[in-house]
Design an enzyme around this catalytic site. Structure first.
Site, PDB file in Angstrom:
ATOM      1  CG  PHE A   1      12.258  37.256  20.667  1.00  0.00           C
ATOM      2  CD1 PHE A   1      13.126  36.411  20.898  1.00  0.00           C
ATOM      3  CD2 PHE A   1      10.683  37.129  20.488  1.00  0.00           C
ATOM      4  CE1 PHE A   1      12.574  35.165  21.533  1.00  0.00           C
ATOM      5  CE2 PHE A   1      10.661  35.744  21.242  1.00  0.00           C
ATOM      6  CZ  PHE A   1      11.312  34.860  21.525  1.00  0.00           C
ATOM      7  CD  GLN A   2       9.852  33.389  18.517  1.00  0.00           C
ATOM      8  OE1 GLN A   2       8.860  33.934  18.363  1.00  0.00           O
ATOM      9  NE2 GLN A   2       9.998  32.235  18.976  1.00  0.00           N
TER      10      GLN A   2
ATOM     11  CE  LYS B   1       1.563  40.160  18.069  1.00  0.00           C
ATOM     12  NZ  LYS B   1       2.453  39.972  19.535  1.00  0.00           N
TER      13      LYS B   1
ATOM     14  CG  MET C   1      17.943   3.754   0.122  1.00  0.00           C
ATOM     15  SD  MET C   1      17.732   2.321  -1.045  1.00  0.00           S
ATOM     16  CE  MET C   1      16.135   2.429  -1.497  1.00  0.00           C
TER      17      MET C   1
HETATM   18  C1  LIG Z   1      15.455  13.881   6.436  1.00  0.00           C
HETATM   19  C2  LIG Z   1      16.406  13.163   5.634  1.00  0.00           C
HETATM   20  N1  LIG Z   1      17.444  12.539   6.117  1.00  0.00           N
HETATM   21  C3  LIG Z   1      18.471  11.762   5.594  1.00  0.00           C
HETATM   22  C4  LIG Z   1      17.858  11.051   4.374  1.00  0.00           C
HETATM   23  C5  LIG Z   1      18.892   9.891   3.762  1.00  0.00           C
HETATM   24  N2  LIG Z   1      18.316   8.631   3.701  1.00  0.00           N
HETATM   25  C6  LIG Z   1      17.480   8.252   2.790  1.00  0.00           C
HETATM   26  S1  LIG Z   1      16.819   6.657   3.133  1.00  0.00           S
HETATM   27  C7  LIG Z   1      17.562   6.859   4.745  1.00  0.00           C
HETATM   28  C8  LIG Z   1      17.322   5.671   5.689  1.00  0.00           C
HETATM   29  C9  LIG Z   1      15.801   5.511   6.088  1.00  0.00           C
HETATM   30  O1  LIG Z   1      15.684   4.486   7.082  1.00  0.00           O
HETATM   31  P1  LIG Z   1      14.277   3.980   7.460  1.00  0.00           P
HETATM   32  O2  LIG Z   1      13.394   4.744   7.704  1.00  0.00           O
HETATM   33  O3  LIG Z   1      14.433   3.000   8.701  1.00  0.00           O
HETATM   34  O4  LIG Z   1      13.784   3.332   6.338  1.00  0.00           O
HETATM   35  P2  LIG Z   1      14.342   1.769   5.482  1.00  0.00           P
HETATM   36  O5  LIG Z   1      15.415   2.298   4.429  1.00  0.00           O
HETATM   37  O6  LIG Z   1      15.110   1.048   6.466  1.00  0.00           O
HETATM   38  O7  LIG Z   1      13.216   1.089   5.049  1.00  0.00           O
HETATM   39  C10 LIG Z   1      18.084   7.949   4.788  1.00  0.00           C
HETATM   40  C11 LIG Z   1      19.012   8.225   6.184  1.00  0.00           C
HETATM   41  C12 LIG Z   1      16.589  11.378   3.917  1.00  0.00           C
HETATM   42  N3  LIG Z   1      16.020  10.990   2.873  1.00  0.00           N
HETATM   43  N4  LIG Z   1      16.057  12.475   4.669  1.00  0.00           N
END
Ligand SMILES: Cc1ncc(C[n+]2csc(CCOP(=O)(O)OP(=O)(O)O)c2C)c(N)n1
Ligand SMILES: [Mg+2]
Lengths: 576, 163
Positions: A112-113, A162, A479
């Site tokens: 488990f775990q 553990k 982005m």
């Molecule tokens: C954990 C994770 N999943 C996906 C990505 C891909 N990714 C890079 S920027 C982005 C968009 C981020 O959106 P937001 O936080 O609203 O920032 P904005 O670009 O709008 O300022 C994504 C999905 C990432 N960098 N990290």
């Protein structure tokens, strides 16, 4: 002193001078939690998700230079922590992560775990250990801290079954004063012959540029870097990770380089004849297309990690050693030979650079109706007098923060550069705030990123952490949307975030203060109000222009000279 | 270029997987890898055969050196060295073919170490090319099974790879 395994773990942390452990309990670590309960020196901070435990420890480490410590249980506790471990690994952050493991007789039985934590984390740690005997705890933990903090720092995982922390088994305890490992001897001094060679190049250089990275920050080498750069009078640009190591307001600073770097920095890289890379690793977001990278340059590279040298780009004069010592030696040499610097050439070089700088590549459209993200960051800078700790998530907001919040000191800019981990901003800020309770700590985030670790608002309430959350809310995974606009003909596949929560109500439900800001004219006052609330976390939901893009930009696979500017700027240049 | 690299590592659980993991994670080619404890029970010695450009080999040795468990490393290909591999090969050996196989084994200085009415097991050492050549010399239909140790390497001369 006779102690049981769990007490030994805690006592080791005390002897190591650990103030805070960020963690989350579970079956495999219950003995350790019981030992934590019975002492006062080591403060355990209960997060709400193990990812946040590692990010908080990481933020603490980035802000202080001291190793961050996290404690999680076996199985899901360990797997949840992996994102934070990988984040720290990519940015070379010293961290020790203690993970519980099922009891030794059960290892390998799919108990488990149970997960193979050492196996899962192997590719994203500097090193890891599985302790199989209570008598090995103290030495292993000592080694873990030593490895995490020396050489090129990084996270170290210590997996503790553990039964190893069984309260019934008591043994004499002594914390080793030091460790020696025949297999691990990080370099302590850069080769003086190489330093001399580098100096000769520097003295002959006509179009030199310093390109500095996170290694200057982690290596605490800001002071000698400033000395050397001022002594030479050369221009300097920094990676995302190195921001703050050299004061951004200094005339010699060209801003950030790379994918969203400034025109002057990238052009200087393209034209330079002597590139002095310091604690930077020629990441693809920085170099662009390798074949087009610094086509005319002789390259000097100072780094503590030999494997960083000539990994992506062939280097001419490598100097392996601690950046602090190497820069110190170089600054001294530069001072002695100041008269030999090719000042005429450098003067011409600066004239060219000033022309590039005059393009004013970060200029943006100021609007009276809608808040521009750039403006939101500039105002944040103004209100915090440029002296806040800024953590960030990943996306456009991160780039805007890097571009528009000029950092004057190292360790003020805290973000996940290497792994680019959304969800990093809020928990890492908690770590910073524990380290510096009196400082202003702001999280510049996006509505996508903040939701990845939003549960930590509860941790912030429990420990009364008055962070300021600056949510640049564009309603998009901005982005991603930007790339889709540029490279996928505007097909916005799943980059629009529907069904956003009311962040103000959400913050309030956690016991914090929430604010909506929608008009540019209200922004400064809103910041003033938020930062005046010294003992409250304020969550500022700032509605920004939903379709603003980050400029300048070098498309992946292009060269430094192939940057494109904002449409407005391009149009103006066309006219001119 | 083909390189043969010798490593001394702490004889710890997981040391081998650190090396193997490094190669797969970074996409390095691995031709063979052998590992066993040495006269010093706290150390194990690994011999690794890989291929790559100079730049790749440079990265491989640096990345290996970076592993905390690696105590010492030498790229044997940089100097004069000896390489040996052990092969056990089971071949069909019936009637007329029996003599021919035996003769071939003799030429290659192999030993026949198991005999049945229809098969031999031949033990042979040599560098990898020699073993390849032997396998080629035997008709493919006659080869029942091949097991090879991977290359071992040692530098020539009086210097040892010690601490
Ligand atoms: C954990 C994770 N999943 C996906 C990505 C891909 N990714 C890079 S920027 C982005 C968009 C981020 O959106 P937001 O936080 O609203 O920032 P904005 O670009 O709008 O300022 C994504 C999905 C990432 N960098 N990290
Ligand atoms: Mg967004």
């Amino acid at each position: 002193m006779e102690l049981n395994g769990a007490e030994i773990v805690v006592q080791c942390l005390r002897d190591e001078g650990v103030e805070y452990v960020f963690g989350y309990p579970g079956g495999a670590v219950l003995h350790i939690y019981d030992a934590l309960f019975q002492q006062q020196e080591v403060h355990h901070i209960l997060v709400r998700h193990e990812q946040a435990a590692t990010h908080a420890a990481d933020g603490y480490a980035r802000a202080t230079g001291k190793p961050g410590v996290a404690l999680v249980t076996s199985g899901p506790g360990a797997t949840n922590a992996v994102t934070g471990i990988a984040t720290a690994y990519m940015d070379s952050i010293p961290m020790v992560v203690l993970t519980g493991q099922v009891a030794t007789p059960f290892i390998g039985s799919d108990a488990f775990q149970e997960v193979d934590t050492v196996g899962i984390t192997r590719p994203c740690v500097k090193h890891n250990f599985l302790i199989k005997d209570v008598r090995d705890i103290a030495e292993t933990i000592k080694k873990a801290f030593y490895i995490a903090t020396s050489g090129r720092p990084g996270p170290v995982v210590v997996d503790i079954p553990k039964d190893v922390t069984d309260p019934a088994i008591r043994i004499p305890y002594e914390y080793p004063k030091k460790v020696e490992m025949r297999s691990y001897n990080p370099v302590t001094k850069g080769h003086s012959g190489q330093i001399k060679k580098a100096m000769e190049l520097i003295l002959k250089a006509e179009r030199p540029v310093f390109y500095t990275g996170g290694g200057v920050v982690t290596g605490d080498a800001s002071k000698p870097l400033i000395d050397l750069v001022r002594e030479t009078g050369f221009p300097i640009t920094s990676t995302l990770m190195g921001l703050g190591a050299f004061p951004a307001s200094d005339k010699q600073f060209l801003g950030m380089l790379g994918m969203h770097g400034t025109y002057e920095a990238n052009m200087a890289m393209h034209e330079t004849d002597v590139l002095i890379a310091v604690g930077s690793r020629f990441d693809d977001r920085v170099t662009g297309k390798i074949a087009l990278f610094c086509p005319n340059a002789t390259i000097i590279h100072i780094d503590i990690d030999p494997s960083s040298i000539s990994k992506n780009v062939r280097v001419d004069v490598p100097i392996v050693g601690p950046v602090k010592q190497v820069l110190r030696d170089m600054a001294k040499l530069a001072q002695e030979h100041k008269a030999d610097i090719n000042t005429t050439a450098i003067k011409h070089w600066w004239e060219r650079i000033e022309k590039w700088r005059a393009v004013d590549c970060l200029r943006y459209d100021r609007s009276a109706e809608v808040i521009k993200p750039q403006y939101a960051v500039e105002m944040l800078h103004k209100v915090t007098k440029g002296d806040a700790y800024i953590t960030s998530d990943v996306g456009q907001h991160q780039m805007f923060a890097a571009q528009f919040y000029p950092f004057e000191k190292p360790r003020r800019w805290i973000n996940s550069g290497g792994l680019g981990t959304m969800g990093f901003g809020l928990p890492s800020a908690m770590g910073v705030k524990f380290a510096y309770p009196k400082a202003d700590v702001a999280v510049v985030t996006g509505e996508g990123s903040i939701q990845m670790c939003i549960q930590e608002l509860a941790t912030c309430k429990q420990y009364e952490l008055p962070l300021k959350i600056v949510l640049l809310n564009n309603g998009y995974l901005g982005m991603v949307r930007q790339w889709q606009e540029f490279f996928y003909s505007g097909r916005y596949s799943h980059s629009y975030v529907d069904s956003l929560p009311d962040f103000v109500k959400l913050a309030e439900s956690f016991g914090h203060v929430g604010m909506h800001v929608t008009r540019p004219g209200d922004l400064e006052a809103a910041y003033e109000e938020a930062f005046a609330m010294k003992d409250r976390l304020v969550f500022m939901d700032i509605k920004i222009d939903p379709e603003e893009n980050v400029y300048p930009m070098i498309e992946a696979g292009k060269g430094h000279h192939e940057m494109y500017m904002s449409p407005q700027l391009s149009a103006e240049r066309e006219l001119a | 270029m083909r390189h043969i690299i010798s490593l001394l590592m702490e004889n710890e659980a997981g040391a081998l997987s650190r090396v193997a993991g490094l190669f797969s994670a970074r996409g390095y080619n691995i031709e063979s890898l052998t590992v066993a404890p040495t006269e010093d029970p706290t150390l194990s010695r690994m011999t690794l055969v890989t291929r790559g450009s100079d730049a790749v080999i440079e990265q491989i040795t640096k990345q290996l050196n970076k592993l905390i468990d690696v105590v010492k490393l030498v790229d044997l290909s940089e100097g004069k060295h000896i390489e040996r591999e052990l092969m056990l090969i089971k071949v069909r050996a019936e009637k007329t073919y029996r003599d021919e196989v035996k003769r071939l084994a003799d030429i290659f200085r192999g030993n026949i170490i198991d005999v049945t009415d229809t098969s031999f097991i031949i033990e042979m050492t040599g560098d990898c090319d020699k073993l390849d050549a032997f396998i080629k010399a035997i008709h493919p239909d006659m080869v029942v099974e091949v097991v090879r140790s991977g290359a071992l390497g040692i530098a020539r001369g009086d210097k040892g790879l010690n601490l």
